[in-house]
Design a protein around this motif. Structure first.
Motif, PDB file in Angstrom:
ATOM      1  N   ALA A 227      -6.001  50.259   9.508  1.00  0.00           N
ATOM      2  CA  ALA A 227      -6.641  51.466  10.036  1.00  0.00           C
ATOM      3  C   ALA A 227      -7.573  52.100   9.011  1.00  0.00           C
ATOM      4  CB  ALA A 227      -5.581  52.473  10.478  1.00  0.00           C
ATOM      5  N   ILE A 228      -7.200  52.055   7.731  1.00  0.00           N
ATOM      6  CA  ILE A 228      -8.049  52.627   6.690  1.00  0.00           C
ATOM      7  C   ILE A 228      -9.428  51.971   6.721  1.00  0.00           C
ATOM      8  CG2 ILE A 228      -8.383  52.821   4.203  1.00  0.00           C
ATOM      9  CD1 ILE A 228      -5.360  53.109   3.933  1.00  0.00           C
TER      10      ILE A 228
ATOM     11  N   TYR B 294     -11.593  53.129   9.798  1.00  0.00           N
ATOM     12  CA  TYR B 294     -12.201  54.452   9.725  1.00  0.00           C
ATOM     13  C   TYR B 294     -13.248  54.525   8.610  1.00  0.00           C
ATOM     14  CZ  TYR B 294      -8.463  55.759  12.902  1.00  0.00           C
ATOM     15  OH  TYR B 294      -7.621  55.823  13.981  1.00  0.00           O
ATOM     16  N   GLU B 295     -13.029  53.845   7.516  1.00  0.00           N
ATOM     17  CA  GLU B 295     -14.029  53.836   6.449  1.00  0.00           C
ATOM     18  C   GLU B 295     -15.313  53.162   6.909  1.00  0.00           C
ATOM     19  OE1 GLU B 295     -12.089  52.039   3.131  1.00  0.00           O
ATOM     20  OE2 GLU B 295     -11.270  53.953   2.395  1.00  0.00           O
ATOM     21  N   ARG B 296     -15.185  52.100   7.695  1.00  0.00           N
ATOM     22  CA  ARG B 296     -16.388  51.439   8.225  1.00  0.00           C
ATOM     23  C   ARG B 296     -17.130  52.348   9.197  1.00  0.00           C
ATOM     24  NH1 ARG B 296     -12.824  46.990   8.198  1.00  0.00           N
ATOM     25  NH2 ARG B 296     -12.293  47.349  10.396  1.00  0.00           N
TER      26      ARG B 296
ATOM     27  N   GLY C  12      -6.251  58.169  18.142  1.00  0.00           N
ATOM     28  CA  GLY C  12      -5.596  56.984  17.620  1.00  0.00           C
ATOM     29  C   GLY C  12      -6.521  55.840  17.289  1.00  0.00           C
ATOM     30  N   SER C  13      -7.817  56.013  17.525  1.00  0.00           N
ATOM     31  CA  SER C  13      -8.789  54.961  17.222  1.00  0.00           C
ATOM     32  C   SER C  13     -10.155  55.599  17.051  1.00  0.00           C
ATOM     33  CB  SER C  13      -8.826  53.909  18.334  1.00  0.00           C
ATOM     34  OG  SER C  13      -9.290  54.484  19.547  1.00  0.00           O
ATOM     35  N   VAL C  14     -11.102  54.811  16.540  1.00  0.00           N
ATOM     36  CA  VAL C  14     -12.464  55.308  16.340  1.00  0.00           C
ATOM     37  C   VAL C  14     -13.090  55.694  17.676  1.00  0.00           C
ATOM     38  CG1 VAL C  14     -14.778  54.671  15.558  1.00  0.00           C
ATOM     39  CG2 VAL C  14     -12.787  53.987  14.222  1.00  0.00           C
ATOM     40  N   GLU C  15     -12.798  54.932  18.729  1.00  0.00           N
ATOM     41  CA  GLU C  15     -13.404  55.198  20.039  1.00  0.00           C
ATOM     42  C   GLU C  15     -13.013  56.572  20.579  1.00  0.00           C
ATOM     43  OE1 GLU C  15     -11.827  52.482  19.198  1.00  0.00           O
ATOM     44  OE2 GLU C  15     -13.484  51.038  19.112  1.00  0.00           O
ATOM     45  N   LEU C  16     -11.839  57.073  20.205  1.00  0.00           N
ATOM     46  CA  LEU C  16     -11.371  58.352  20.727  1.00  0.00           C
ATOM     47  C   LEU C  16     -11.864  59.547  19.923  1.00  0.00           C
ATOM     48  CD1 LEU C  16      -7.661  57.417  21.592  1.00  0.00           C
ATOM     49  CD2 LEU C  16      -9.614  57.587  23.139  1.00  0.00           C
ATOM     50  N   ILE C  17     -12.505  59.309  18.783  1.00  0.00           N
ATOM     51  CA  ILE C  17     -13.009  60.425  17.981  1.00  0.00           C
ATOM     52  C   ILE C  17     -14.102  61.177  18.730  1.00  0.00           C
ATOM     53  CG2 ILE C  17     -14.152  61.069  15.835  1.00  0.00           C
ATOM     54  CD1 ILE C  17     -12.786  58.791  14.452  1.00  0.00           C
ATOM     55  N   THR C  18     -14.973  60.431  19.423  1.00  0.00           N
ATOM     56  CA  THR C  18     -16.057  61.072  20.174  1.00  0.00           C
ATOM     57  C   THR C  18     -15.510  62.049  21.202  1.00  0.00           C
ATOM     58  OG1 THR C  18     -17.442  59.117  19.872  1.00  0.00           O
ATOM     59  CG2 THR C  18     -18.074  60.641  21.612  1.00  0.00           C
TER      60      THR C  18
ATOM     61  N   SER D 267      -7.741  59.193   5.296  1.00  0.00           N
ATOM     62  CA  SER D 267      -6.851  59.788   4.300  1.00  0.00           C
ATOM     63  C   SER D 267      -5.395  59.769   4.773  1.00  0.00           C
ATOM     64  CB  SER D 267      -7.283  61.224   4.003  1.00  0.00           C
ATOM     65  OG  SER D 267      -8.603  61.265   3.522  1.00  0.00           O
ATOM     66  N   GLU D 268      -5.203  60.059   6.062  1.00  0.00           N
ATOM     67  CA  GLU D 268      -3.839  60.036   6.615  1.00  0.00           C
ATOM     68  C   GLU D 268      -3.212  58.656   6.466  1.00  0.00           C
ATOM     69  OE1 GLU D 268      -1.626  60.255  10.986  1.00  0.00           O
ATOM     70  OE2 GLU D 268      -3.631  61.111  10.742  1.00  0.00           O
TER      71      GLU D 268
END
Length: 304
Positions: free
Chosen positions: A32-33, A36-38, A142-148, A247-248
């Motif tokens: 996961a790190i 999110y960094e990518r 829970g994923s990059v797609e859900l950040i939006t 970070s989490e």
């Protein structure tokens, strides 16, 4: 003896199962790190494009002779909207405590009228313990797609004085508090999104265009500026959330590494106790056999 050996065997099995779970969580956190960094790295190009658009709009407004948006002097009773990013799940060490302590330290000196918005149930509990009741709580994506989706919910839910970005850029105060990854794991940071920083606007307005073909703003410059400010808010919130999630997972990875090491040491101790207890049982049985043989030896010698 049998009961003790059985209990130790059960403890060794439970520790082994727990070690497998910890290793799975370590692998998940490490994966996961990187994810999110990518996403943060990929967002950098878009953020640069938004800044270029803002610079064009600010230059166009300056050319029209209209004053560029500038932050007014903040009143003592001005409302500050603070968004604090934390976690929904545990096993992250002091991740939530650190960001809440940083937010309190940054907000306490000014003593503004606060409206706090929490991202994560765990950080909500820490804020309540500190005497700040959040206006609303959002689930951590829970994923990059859900950040939006989360960013859209934040922009809709956090009610600012005016819906027009160019207007509330001058009137509202919006601050972000989150943890940012670094070489040592993570560190708490704060970012003021609104009002727009005056020196930042001047830097954008004076920075050179990367090509020889200078762009022009089609339509009203203020409307274009409003649209780019909304994109700036989106990019900043997306980056803050992605860095908080990285970070989490870094904190969870460190916690799982400590747990893995502790479980390994516990397994070694349990296995040593098991072998020692088993060897003691074998020795006791051998001593019983030898004692029985010694007890029978004199009667055998006396037989003609």
């Amino acid at each position: 003896m049998a009961t003790s050996l059985t209990a130790l065997r059960r403890q060794i099995g439970s520790a082994g199962d727990l070690k497998s779970v910890v290793r799975t969580m370590k692998a998940s956190a490490a994966s996961a790190i990187g994810q999110y960094e990518r996403s943060v790295a990929a967002l950098a190009d878009y953020a640069h494009t938004v800044e270029l658009g803002l610079s064009v709009c600010l230059r166009s407004i300056a050319a029209e002779g209209a004053p560029a948006p500038s932050p007014p002097a903040r009143a003592d009773d001005a409302v500050v909207h603070a968004i604090v990013f934390g976690s929904d799940q545990g096993l992250v060490g002091r991740f939530n405590e650190v960001v809440v302590e940083h937010a309190l330290a940054q907000l306490a000196p000014a003593k503004p009228t606060l409206k706090v918005w929490a991202v994560g149930e765990r950080v909500q509990a820490r804020l309540v313990d500190a005497g700040l009741t959040p206006e609303s709580v959002f689930l951590v994506p829970g994923s990059v797609e859900l950040i939006t989706r989360l960013v859209g919910q934040l922009l809709l839910k956090v009610q600012l004085p005016d819906s027009a970005a160019s207007a509330y850029a001058q009137e509202a105060t919006l601050m972000l508090f989150y943890n940012r990854p670094n070489a040592g794991g993570y560190a708490p940071v704060s970012q003021r999104l609104l009002p727009l920083d005056g020196s930042w606007q001047r830097r954008l307005a004076t920075q050179p265009w990367p090509t020889a073909q200078l762009p022009e703003v089609l339509g009203h410059s203020r409307q274009a500026l409003s649209a780019f400010i909304r994109e700036h808010l989106f990019v900043s919130l997306f980056r803050a959330c992605a860095e908080s999630l990285a970070s989490e997972n870094a904190s969870r990875l460190a916690a799982m590494q400590r747990a893995d090491r502790n479980i390994g040491e516990l397994l070694q101790e349990l296995q040593a106790n098991f072998h020692q207890l088993r060897q003691a049982g074998i020795d006791e049985e051998l001593f019983d056999v030898i004692a029985g043989f010694d007890a029978l030896a004199p009667s055998d010698a006396a037989t003609p």
